[in-house]
Scaffold this motif. Structure first.
Motif, PDB file in Angstrom:
ATOM      1  N   THR A  41     -15.010  -2.909  -0.891  1.00  0.00           N
ATOM      2  CA  THR A  41     -15.833  -1.715  -0.742  1.00  0.00           C
ATOM      3  C   THR A  41     -15.158  -0.460  -1.270  1.00  0.00           C
ATOM      4  N   PRO A  69     -12.528   1.371  -4.691  1.00  0.00           N
ATOM      5  CA  PRO A  69     -11.921   1.150  -6.015  1.00  0.00           C
ATOM      6  C   PRO A  69     -10.560   0.471  -5.894  1.00  0.00           C
ATOM      7  N   ILE A  99      -2.002   4.007   8.664  1.00  0.00           N
ATOM      8  CA  ILE A  99      -3.068   3.048   8.335  1.00  0.00           C
ATOM      9  C   ILE A  99      -3.337   3.020   6.832  1.00  0.00           C
ATOM     10  N   GLY A 100      -3.433   4.222   6.224  1.00  0.00           N
ATOM     11  CA  GLY A 100      -3.893   4.308   4.846  1.00  0.00           C
ATOM     12  C   GLY A 100      -5.375   4.035   4.733  1.00  0.00           C
ATOM     13  N   PRO A 101      -6.232   4.875   5.351  1.00  0.00           N
ATOM     14  CA  PRO A 101      -7.663   4.594   5.355  1.00  0.00           C
ATOM     15  C   PRO A 101      -8.289   4.689   3.947  1.00  0.00           C
ATOM     16  N   TYR A 102      -9.354   3.915   3.758  1.00  0.00           N
ATOM     17  CA  TYR A 102     -10.065   3.852   2.462  1.00  0.00           C
ATOM     18  C   TYR A 102      -9.052   3.641   1.333  1.00  0.00           C
ATOM     19  N   VAL A 103      -8.884   4.572   0.385  1.00  0.00           N
ATOM     20  CA  VAL A 103      -7.923   4.302  -0.706  1.00  0.00           C
ATOM     21  C   VAL A 103      -6.618   5.069  -0.542  1.00  0.00           C
ATOM     22  N   MET A 104      -6.413   5.702   0.610  1.00  0.00           N
ATOM     23  CA  MET A 104      -5.148   6.418   0.814  1.00  0.00           C
ATOM     24  C   MET A 104      -4.001   5.411   0.918  1.00  0.00           C
ATOM     25  N   PRO A 105      -2.855   5.707   0.255  1.00  0.00           N
ATOM     26  CA  PRO A 105      -1.711   4.801   0.407  1.00  0.00           C
ATOM     27  C   PRO A 105      -1.163   4.853   1.825  1.00  0.00           C
ATOM     28  N   ARG A 106      -0.375   3.859   2.185  1.00  0.00           N
ATOM     29  CA  ARG A 106       0.240   3.836   3.510  1.00  0.00           C
ATOM     30  C   ARG A 106       1.638   4.433   3.442  1.00  0.00           C
ATOM     31  N   TYR A 108     -10.659   5.941  13.151  1.00  0.00           N
ATOM     32  CA  TYR A 108     -11.978   5.828  12.501  1.00  0.00           C
ATOM     33  C   TYR A 108     -13.111   6.347  13.376  1.00  0.00           C
ATOM     34  N   GLY A 120       0.804  -1.219   0.000  1.00  0.00           N
ATOM     35  CA  GLY A 120       0.000   0.000   0.000  1.00  0.00           C
ATOM     36  C   GLY A 120       0.830   1.259   0.000  1.00  0.00           C
ATOM     37  N   GLU A 121       2.126   1.135  -0.239  1.00  0.00           N
ATOM     38  CA  GLU A 121       3.001   2.306  -0.219  1.00  0.00           C
ATOM     39  C   GLU A 121       3.486   2.621  -1.620  1.00  0.00           C
ATOM     40  N   PRO A 150     -21.846   0.201   3.948  1.00  0.00           N
ATOM     41  CA  PRO A 150     -20.442  -0.238   3.889  1.00  0.00           C
ATOM     42  C   PRO A 150     -19.785   0.016   2.547  1.00  0.00           C
ATOM     43  N   LYS A 151     -20.561   0.261   1.478  1.00  0.00           N
ATOM     44  CA  LYS A 151     -19.967   0.479   0.153  1.00  0.00           C
ATOM     45  C   LYS A 151     -19.594   1.949  -0.060  1.00  0.00           C
ATOM     46  N   TYR A 197      -1.749   8.026  -5.709  1.00  0.00           N
ATOM     47  CA  TYR A 197      -1.841   6.576  -5.613  1.00  0.00           C
ATOM     48  C   TYR A 197      -3.017   6.237  -4.722  1.00  0.00           C
ATOM     49  N   ARG A 198      -3.867   5.364  -5.223  1.00  0.00           N
ATOM     50  CA  ARG A 198      -4.933   4.902  -4.343  1.00  0.00           C
ATOM     51  C   ARG A 198      -4.757   3.408  -4.141  1.00  0.00           C
ATOM     52  N   TYR A 199      -4.750   3.013  -2.875  1.00  0.00           N
ATOM     53  CA  TYR A 199      -4.639   1.606  -2.558  1.00  0.00           C
ATOM     54  C   TYR A 199      -5.713   1.279  -1.538  1.00  0.00           C
ATOM     55  N   PRO A 200      -6.679   0.424  -1.903  1.00  0.00           N
ATOM     56  CA  PRO A 200      -7.800   0.204  -1.002  1.00  0.00           C
ATOM     57  C   PRO A 200      -7.381  -0.546   0.256  1.00  0.00           C
ATOM     58  N   LEU A 201      -7.840  -0.047   1.397  1.00  0.00           N
ATOM     59  CA  LEU A 201      -7.597  -0.750   2.654  1.00  0.00           C
ATOM     60  C   LEU A 201      -8.394  -2.047   2.667  1.00  0.00           C
ATOM     61  N   GLY A 259     -12.113   8.049  -8.600  1.00  0.00           N
ATOM     62  CA  GLY A 259     -12.713   6.992  -7.792  1.00  0.00           C
ATOM     63  C   GLY A 259     -12.975   7.369  -6.351  1.00  0.00           C
TER      64      GLY A 259
END
Lengths: 300, 215
Positions: A236, A238, B143-150, B45, A168-169, B56-57, A228-232, B123
């Protein structure tokens, strides 16, 4: 509204304005110099900032010359005179003299020379960049600093430990010792879960332990692909993808840089990488395709 | 801040288990397991109001926390008892603001915008950080919540991340030497203003060029 008036007898329509004439000539000369400067810069130091400044200056000088000439050098008074049919040769001469008088105040030869010179040089300056489409362009666009065994380094020239990149990095990397400004230099390295990867069969060995590398330059307009988007949690959100912030071209990182959204015409070129004996990232070859925006020779 | 995991468990069963499952091991396709996410995730969170989520979506968005402070502590204690990183100690005052700005520009600004007003990425929406506390900034990066990178330790050390958290606090009320910040939302309003001024200047030039000087 213009008022019409009768032709004054004798003296010229307007006093010659020496200073305005000279100013116009100087401005035309400056136009020529700025245009020549553009051509010189193009060959000596093709920096777009300086090129733009030179061309802009040339156009500003030309506009100023036109303004001064139009307002203060060229006669502006419209004249009209009732007269009978031209029967006599003498009268005809008088009329011709009046017409000639209209042109006084402008020394035509000098102006034609200066104006012609300025426009000629400016035209040449505008045509010079056509050379950029020549054979040299293909060579510049095709070269790549990536070779098998070339170390990936950070912006501060430190090697990148594979173990330091978590899932995720996103890490930006450059080839060791190469020009970082080169369009083929910057790459992004991301780590995904190995089971997420869906690379083409011939690229199986390109992603050690889920680490994949792609060119950082968008194939659409050449911006840096920096989002960069990486889903957790995949179901649910993208899927994993890098996004170019200029026009939102979106490239999947799990299946070979495929474009999944936006105006880019082709995938991000992938760089095969491997982990060397010290645990650092090295290139295992060159890109899968040409990096950078597409041009005439590159569509796939 | 020491919550009661027993009471947290009771709150969990009423508020969270329909998506995360009775034993917090997640429900496939709906919500992830909470084993191993740690008190840090729960704190992030819950204290930003991103959880609980109606659908949840949908993308979790910042709202008022759904629980009072005592209940938050109990819930965090319960999720923390399932294992994982604890809540980080973040002392933003001891970090470097200038380093924070440099690191934020390099690592965060591409999505969050340089004065952290947020934006969009294909997205998802990128949230503004106007209400984020230093601890929440720190937790979110790890954490990288939702689509955020870690951002792992190797890329941003704890001290560097604290510097970023400090810059985010500064960016809530940045100095604007230029005078007119235009809500700090970046190049779009600035471009509009430039166009407006530019067009007025052009009109003025046109007016001057067209003036009739004949007597």
């Amino acid at each position: 509204m213009r008022r019409r008036r009768a032709l004054p007898a004798g003296p010229p329509l307007r006093e010659r304005d020496r200073r305005a004439e000279n100013l116009t000539l100087v401005l035309l000369l400056c136009t020529t110099l700025a245009g020549a400067g553009f051509i010189a810069l193009y060959f000596a130091k093709p920096d777009t900032q300086f090129l733009g400044a030179a061309l802009g200056l040339a156009l500003v000088f030309l506009a100023a010359a036109c303004l001064v000439a139009g307002k203060r050098v060229v006669p502006q008074i419209e004249v009209e005179k009732e007269r009978p049919e031209l029967e006599h040769l003498q009268e005809q001469d008088e009329v011709l003299a009046v017409i000639a008088q209209g042109g006084e105040g402008v020394s035509r030869k000098r102006f034609l020379l200066a104006g012609g010179g300025a426009v000629g040089v400016l035209g040449a300056a505008l045509l010079t960049p056509v050379l950029s489409c020549g054979p040299e362009a293909n060579r510049i666009l095709s070269r790549s600093p990536w070779r098998r065994g070339r170390l990936l380094v950070t912006e501060r020239d430190e090697p990148i430990a594979a173990a330091g990149i978590v899932v995720g990095e996103l890490v930006t990397a450059f080839p060791e010792g190469a020009d970082k400004e080169d369009i083929a230099s910057p790459v992004i390295v991301v780590r995904v879960r190995p089971d997420e990867l869906d690379l083409p069969a011939e690229r199986r060995g390109w992603a050690p332990d889920g680490l994949v590398a792609y060119s950082k330059i968008c194939t659409h307009a050449g911006c840096a692909v920096s989002e960069y988007r990486y889903p957790l949690y995949d179901p649910t959100a993208p899927g994993p993808a890098v996004v170019c912030p200029c026009h939102y071209s979106t490239f999947s990182v799990t299946d070979g840089g495929r474009r999944i959204f936006g105006p880019a015409g082709r995938a991000l070129p992938q760089l095969p990488i491997e982990v060397d004996g010290d645990g650092n990232l090295v290139a295992a070859g060159d890109f899968s395709g040409r990096p950078g925006p597409s041009w005439w020779g590159v569509r796939q | 801040m020491s919550g009661d995991p027993q009471r947290g468990r009771e709150l969990y069963l009423t508020g969270c288990q329909s998506c995360h499952g009775v034993d917090a091991r997640g429900i496939p396709g709906t919500a992830p397991s909470l084993h191993g996410v740690g008190a840090a995730s729960a704190d992030f969170y819950l204290s930003t109001g991103r959880m609980p989520l109606d659908d949840p979506k949908s993308e979790p968005d910042r709202t008022e926390p759904a629980y009072d402070r005592k209940s938050l502590d109990d819930l965090i204690a319960y999720v923390g008892s399932l294992g994982g990183p604890s809540i980080p100690q973040v002392d933003a005052a001891r970090a470097s603001l200038s380093e924070g700005q440099r690191l934020f520009t390099e690592n965060c600004a591409a999505c969050h915008q340089v004065v952290s007003r947020g934006g969009v990425i294909a997205g998802a929406f990128v949230p503004t950080l106007l209400e984020a506390t230093p601890r929440q900034v720190f937790e979110a990066a790890r954490i990288g919540p939702y689509v955020m990178p870690r951002f792992g330790q190797a890329q941003l050390s704890d001290h560097e991340l604290t510097s970023i958290a400090r810059y985010v606090q500064y960016a809530k009320h940045p100095q604007n030497p230029g005078g007119w910040a235009l809500f700090n939302v970046g190049p779009v309003p600035e471009g509009l203003v430039a166009w407006l001024i530019g067009l007025l200047a052009l009109l003025l030039v046109i007016r001057m060029l067209g003036r009739n000087e004949a007597p």
